[in-house]
Design a protein around this motif. Structure first.
Motif, PDB file in Angstrom:
ATOM      1  N   TRP A   1       0.852  -1.194   0.000  1.00  0.00           N
ATOM      2  CA  TRP A   1       0.000   0.000   0.000  1.00  0.00           C
ATOM      3  C   TRP A   1       0.884   1.240   0.000  1.00  0.00           C
ATOM      4  CZ3 TRP A   1      -5.370  -0.523  -0.097  1.00  0.00           C
ATOM      5  CH2 TRP A   1      -5.825  -1.846   0.026  1.00  0.00           C
ATOM      6  N   ILE A   2       0.464   2.249  -0.709  1.00  0.00           N
ATOM      7  CA  ILE A   2       1.203   3.514  -0.666  1.00  0.00           C
ATOM      8  C   ILE A   2       0.833   4.197   0.645  1.00  0.00           C
ATOM      9  CG2 ILE A   2       1.556   5.773  -1.769  1.00  0.00           C
ATOM     10  CD1 ILE A   2       0.731   4.308  -4.454  1.00  0.00           C
ATOM     11  N   LYS A   3      -0.469   4.311   0.881  1.00  0.00           N
ATOM     12  CA  LYS A   3      -0.940   4.794   2.183  1.00  0.00           C
ATOM     13  C   LYS A   3      -1.761   3.653   2.783  1.00  0.00           C
ATOM     14  CE  LYS A   3      -4.064   8.356   3.915  1.00  0.00           C
ATOM     15  NZ  LYS A   3      -5.399   7.847   3.641  1.00  0.00           N
TER      16      LYS A   3
ATOM     17  N   GLY B   1      -7.259   3.530   2.059  1.00  0.00           N
ATOM     18  CA  GLY B   1      -5.914   3.136   1.631  1.00  0.00           C
ATOM     19  C   GLY B   1      -5.663   3.520   0.180  1.00  0.00           C
ATOM     20  N   THR B   2      -4.389   3.689  -0.167  1.00  0.00           N
ATOM     21  CA  THR B   2      -4.049   3.945  -1.570  1.00  0.00           C
ATOM     22  C   THR B   2      -2.975   2.961  -2.025  1.00  0.00           C
ATOM     23  OG1 THR B   2      -2.296   5.547  -1.101  1.00  0.00           O
ATOM     24  CG2 THR B   2      -4.524   6.442  -1.328  1.00  0.00           C
ATOM     25  N   LEU B   3      -3.001   2.642  -3.310  1.00  0.00           N
ATOM     26  CA  LEU B   3      -2.064   1.663  -3.875  1.00  0.00           C
ATOM     27  C   LEU B   3      -2.125   1.744  -5.391  1.00  0.00           C
ATOM     28  CD1 LEU B   3      -3.660  -1.910  -3.725  1.00  0.00           C
ATOM     29  CD2 LEU B   3      -4.966   0.191  -3.492  1.00  0.00           C
ATOM     30  N   ASN B   4      -1.267   0.989  -6.047  1.00  0.00           N
ATOM     31  CA  ASN B   4      -1.366   0.860  -7.493  1.00  0.00           C
ATOM     32  C   ASN B   4      -1.275  -0.628  -7.855  1.00  0.00           C
ATOM     33  OD1 ASN B   4      -0.037   0.551 -10.315  1.00  0.00           O
ATOM     34  ND2 ASN B   4      -1.025   2.555 -10.327  1.00  0.00           N
ATOM     35  N   VAL B   5      -2.224  -1.081  -8.662  1.00  0.00           N
ATOM     36  CA  VAL B   5      -2.302  -2.503  -8.999  1.00  0.00           C
ATOM     37  C   VAL B   5      -1.089  -2.936  -9.817  1.00  0.00           C
ATOM     38  CG1 VAL B   5      -3.569  -4.152 -10.446  1.00  0.00           C
ATOM     39  CG2 VAL B   5      -4.798  -2.755  -8.766  1.00  0.00           C
ATOM     40  N   SER B   6      -0.674  -2.110 -10.769  1.00  0.00           N
ATOM     41  CA  SER B   6       0.448  -2.531 -11.612  1.00  0.00           C
ATOM     42  C   SER B   6       1.750  -2.579 -10.799  1.00  0.00           C
ATOM     43  CB  SER B   6       0.521  -1.640 -12.854  1.00  0.00           C
ATOM     44  OG  SER B   6       1.724  -0.970 -12.945  1.00  0.00           O
ATOM     45  N   ALA B   7       1.904  -1.661  -9.846  1.00  0.00           N
ATOM     46  CA  ALA B   7       3.097  -1.715  -8.983  1.00  0.00           C
ATOM     47  C   ALA B   7       3.080  -2.988  -8.139  1.00  0.00           C
ATOM     48  CB  ALA B   7       3.144  -0.478  -8.082  1.00  0.00           C
ATOM     49  N   ASN B   8       1.877  -3.415  -7.721  1.00  0.00           N
ATOM     50  CA  ASN B   8       1.766  -4.647  -6.938  1.00  0.00           C
ATOM     51  C   ASN B   8       2.022  -5.891  -7.784  1.00  0.00           C
ATOM     52  OD1 ASN B   8       0.796  -4.680  -3.953  1.00  0.00           O
ATOM     53  ND2 ASN B   8      -0.116  -2.848  -4.867  1.00  0.00           N
TER      54      ASN B   8
ATOM     55  N   PRO C   1       6.031   6.288 -13.695  1.00  0.00           N
ATOM     56  CA  PRO C   1       5.688   6.131 -12.278  1.00  0.00           C
ATOM     57  C   PRO C   1       4.218   5.744 -12.117  1.00  0.00           C
ATOM     58  CG  PRO C   1       6.510   8.362 -12.794  1.00  0.00           C
ATOM     59  CD  PRO C   1       6.349   7.654 -14.083  1.00  0.00           C
ATOM     60  N   PRO C   2       3.939   4.785 -11.238  1.00  0.00           N
ATOM     61  CA  PRO C   2       2.543   4.373 -11.046  1.00  0.00           C
ATOM     62  C   PRO C   2       1.724   5.452 -10.355  1.00  0.00           C
ATOM     63  CG  PRO C   2       4.020   3.140  -9.582  1.00  0.00           C
ATOM     64  CD  PRO C   2       4.889   4.003 -10.425  1.00  0.00           C
ATOM     65  N   GLU C   3       0.525   5.617 -10.778  1.00  0.00           N
ATOM     66  CA  GLU C   3      -0.415   6.594 -10.204  1.00  0.00           C
ATOM     67  C   GLU C   3      -0.893   6.091  -8.836  1.00  0.00           C
ATOM     68  OE1 GLU C   3      -2.292  10.178 -10.750  1.00  0.00           O
ATOM     69  OE2 GLU C   3      -1.201   9.223 -12.391  1.00  0.00           O
ATOM     70  N   GLU C   4      -0.999   6.990  -7.892  1.00  0.00           N
ATOM     71  CA  GLU C   4      -1.531   6.593  -6.573  1.00  0.00           C
ATOM     72  C   GLU C   4      -3.054   6.523  -6.661  1.00  0.00           C
ATOM     73  OE1 GLU C   4      -0.112   8.978  -3.347  1.00  0.00           O
ATOM     74  OE2 GLU C   4      -1.436   8.021  -1.868  1.00  0.00           O
ATOM     75  N   MET C   5      -3.609   5.336  -6.442  1.00  0.00           N
ATOM     76  CA  MET C   5      -5.055   5.156  -6.587  1.00  0.00           C
ATOM     77  C   MET C   5      -5.684   4.852  -5.236  1.00  0.00           C
ATOM     78  SD  MET C   5      -5.243   5.528  -9.851  1.00  0.00           S
ATOM     79  CE  MET C   5      -6.940   5.103 -10.202  1.00  0.00           C
ATOM     80  N   ASN C   6      -6.917   5.310  -5.072  1.00  0.00           N
ATOM     81  CA  ASN C   6      -7.655   4.935  -3.877  1.00  0.00           C
ATOM     82  C   ASN C   6      -8.118   3.479  -4.023  1.00  0.00           C
ATOM     83  OD1 ASN C   6     -10.582   4.675  -2.508  1.00  0.00           O
ATOM     84  ND2 ASN C   6      -9.260   6.041  -1.330  1.00  0.00           N
TER      85      ASN C   6
END
Ligand code: PRX
Length: 646
Positions: free
Chosen positions: A46-48, A71-78, A246-251
């Motif tokens: 998770w980013i946040k 929480g925030t995250l990016n699926v492609s980064a995961n 850079p991956p976008e921070e997504m909710n």
């Protein structure tokens, strides 16, 4: 660590979940979902980090589903970036072409990162941003996975349209989500034939005035018609952009994708899945249900055009750092041994397919299976429709050699991931045809027609009493349709549309759809869609479509057609109508039987009695039930007399 060479007994000891662990974890997941999912959500990066876990309501006047909402995250980064340090050179995707003579590709996580970033940058250059929709209409090639992950990387929402759908069906889906870009290929090779994907896109966009752009992957090099200023070759654009994005921070609750699926009424609806809950659920189910271990070679034979391809070819396996196999072809090309040759070639450890494929291969005898070394296989899976015991036994004996647990996984486009299934380490005595027990956090109930929960050994309709993280959140652009389809009939529950039986051991047996959806070769088809395609033909005055048992497909499409006055019912017209439906929707919707129906059985208020039509299609004339309430009971005798042999 892979235990592919271990003995059956030793394998069992190595399973992620055994009976005692299942019972303990299941009890925890139900008694305290907050704590359970709060813990398992941590399998993602998770980013946040989230502080709220579950905020869900199935109340009819307030249906709302949120998981990990702050929480925030990016699926492609995961699915990519977080694996680079530890497994950058490991193969992420093995690609096997339609033609077995074409060399397979092995795409490492590093390469997947570079290609996904490039595609993300190309999409950005084409004007796609966070929240924009991108339609993907692709063959089963690695670029389809790059496209999905590229959208996820920049926060665009993808909507994949199965490459077997017609230009009309594609056009409706492009319009339905107001897509900015379509990603496609020149042609799609499949089973030795080619589908002209780019031409289909051109046709789908013929009357579109919103200047939808198109990114085209060169798969075959065949010629295509080009729309100047709107069409772009992937290989040319990829040259112009950086391999870093850079991956976008997504909710957690931002939409990840839309996937259109058929319902009992109206046109297909856009099922919306979001980011955090979906990926948590896809990744966890993939690991536990397929008993995924480091070093395994996992193969799901689905197409990315269906939800199975989303969750169990791309998102679940890649989130787990797995090696996932993508196959462009079909089980019977160039011959009925193809699946098994691919298993041998790549030393596949988990193999996940559909009963319809097993039945088709069963018909070719055991020779093609015996011709390949299948000793690497550890786990077999089944999905899409009830598996008949005969197919289950054939799969178990000839493919699994009696040593591989079979997971019969029940789920739906709407559920995002598998809900009811055996777990490999929990199967003591297999029950061919039963999906057995709920996964963690899943609360199935059996309801009667009035919505009362039934206890113990019983049968009725299958509903879910509480939310799980992978659940769909809404219908794209139509939340009230979401509520009315799934939460209106049985208040307080998610209604699956399936019937089921629960046996004395508490195991579930899915018996098939209880609505006007039919399951053709594991693909969902709304009878209303086929009917509206038929009545769109100039010669057809009325049509009613039902499912009937079909040896290979599970269910076949049976159409009763009333022609316009004065139109002659010829064999040529029957063929024309079959081709018409195929052209309007796609090959999967092609009718198996068209029966001329001078009249249809209707109530006095004009409602078509499908129950009677189903019985006639099934050749079951003794249990037609009460026909006295029909406006004209004599039409039934006429339909029976005309019953066309399947
Ligand atoms: O009727 C059930 C059947 O497939 C339907 C869901 O179709 P779809 O959304 O296209 O997703 C298919 C792949 C997840 C269900 O309502 N179905 C799916 N799996 C099974 C099944 N029926 C019986 N047993 C299964 N294992």
């Amino acid at each position: 660590m892979s235990d592919a060479n271990a003995t059956a007994g030793a394998k069992k000891a190595g399973f992620h979940i055994d009976q005692a662990k299942y019972e303990r974890m299941y009890a925890d997941s139900i008694s305290n979902p907050e704590a359970f999912w709060g813990e398992h959500g941590k399998r993602l990066d998770w980013i946040k980090p989230y502080t709220k876990v579950k905020n869900t309501s199935f109340a009819y006047d307030n249906v709302s589903i949120k998981w990990f909402e702050d929480g925030t995250l990016n699926v492609s980064a995961n699915c990519i970036d977080r694996h680079l340090a530890t497994r950058g050179d490991q193969t992420a995707i093995i690609w096997e072409a339609d033609d077995p003579n074409e060399t397979p590709q092995h795409i490492s996580y590093k390469e997947l990162h570079a290609q996904t970033c490039k595609m993300a940058n190309v999409l950005k250059a084409m004007g796609v941003g966070k929240g924009d929709r991108v339609v993907i209409y692709m063959p089963m090639i690695p670029e389809a996975a790059y496209a999905m992950l590229a959208c996820a990387r920049i926060g665009a929402i993808h909507s994949i349209v199965f490459a077997g759908f017609s230009p009309d069906a594609l056009g409706a889906r492009i319009n339905g989500c107001d897509a900015k870009v379509v990603i496609t290929a020149d042609h799609a090779p499949r089973g030795g034939r080619k589908t002209k994907l780019k031409d289909n896109v051109n046709q789908a966009l013929l009357h579109d005035t919103s200047d939808v752009k198109c990114l085209v992957v060169q798969r075959t090099g065949d010629q295509v018609a080009w729309r100047r200023d709107l069409d772009f070759w992937w290989h040319e654009e990829a040259e112009k952009v950086s391999a870093d994005c850079p991956p976008e921070e997504m909710n957690a609750e931002d939409p990840l994708f839309i996937l259109y699926t058929s319902g009992s009424t109206g046109m297909p609806k856009g099922v919306v899945h979001t980011t955090g809950g979906y990926l948590t659920y896809a990744s966890m189910t993939h690991e536990y249900i397929f008993d995924y271990h480091e070093g395994d070679i996992y193969w799901c034979t689905a197409d990315v055009g269906w939800v199975t391809g989303h969750s169990y070819i791309v998102y679940g396996p890649l989130a787990n750092g797995a090696t996932t196999l993508m196959f462009e072809g079909v089980p019977t090309y160039p011959d009925a041994g193809r699946f098994w040759q691919v298993c041998e070639r790549h030393k596949v450890t988990q193999f996940y397919t559909a009963p319809t494929a097993i039945r088709a291969l069963m018909g070719k005898g055991t020779g093609p299976v015996e011709g390949s070394d299948l000793s690497s296989l550890r786990i077999l899976g089944s999905v899409g429709e009830p598996i008949n015991p005969e197919a289950w036994n054939w799969y178990n004996e000839n493919v699994g050699k009696g040593k591989c647990p079979i997971v019969d996984t029940w789920w739906q486009t709407e559920t995002g991931g598998i809900l009811i299934t055996p777990l490999p380490g929990v199967i003591d005595t297999p029950k061919p045809g039963s999906a057995t027990k709920p996964f963690f956090g899943v609360k199935p109930v059996v309801l009667d027609d009035q919505g009362n929960e039934l206890d113990g050994e019983t049968s009725g309709v299958l509903a879910l009493k509480d939310s799980w993280p992978g659940q769909m959140r809404t219908v794209w652009g139509d939340h009230s349709r979401f509520v009315s389809t799934y939460f209106e009939m049985f208040k307080g529950y998610y209604f699956s549309g399936d019937g089921c039986r629960r046996d004395a051991d508490g195991d579930y047996w899915i018996t098939g759809r209880v609505d006007d959806v039919i399951n053709v070769s594991g693909h969902r088809m709304g009878t209303a869609e086929v009917e509206s395609a038929l009545v769109a033909h100039a010669t057809v005055s009325e049509a009613a479509v039902v499912g009937y048992p079909h040896d290979i497909k599970g269910q076949g499409i049976y159409c009763y057609v009333t022609l316009m006055d004065g139109v002659e019912a010829t064999e040529a017209l029957r063929t024309e109508l079959g081709n018409w439906v195929r052209q309007e929707i796609g090959p999967i919707a092609k009718p198996d039987v068209i029966q001329w129906a001078p009249g249809l059985p209707k109530t006095r208020s004009g409602k078509i009695m499908r129950r009677i039509l189903r019985k006639i299609a099934e050749n079951d004339f003794d249990s037609l039930g009460d026909t006295s309430t029909l406006a004209d009971p004599s039409v039934v005798d006429e339909l029976i007399a005309n019953r066309t042999k399947a």
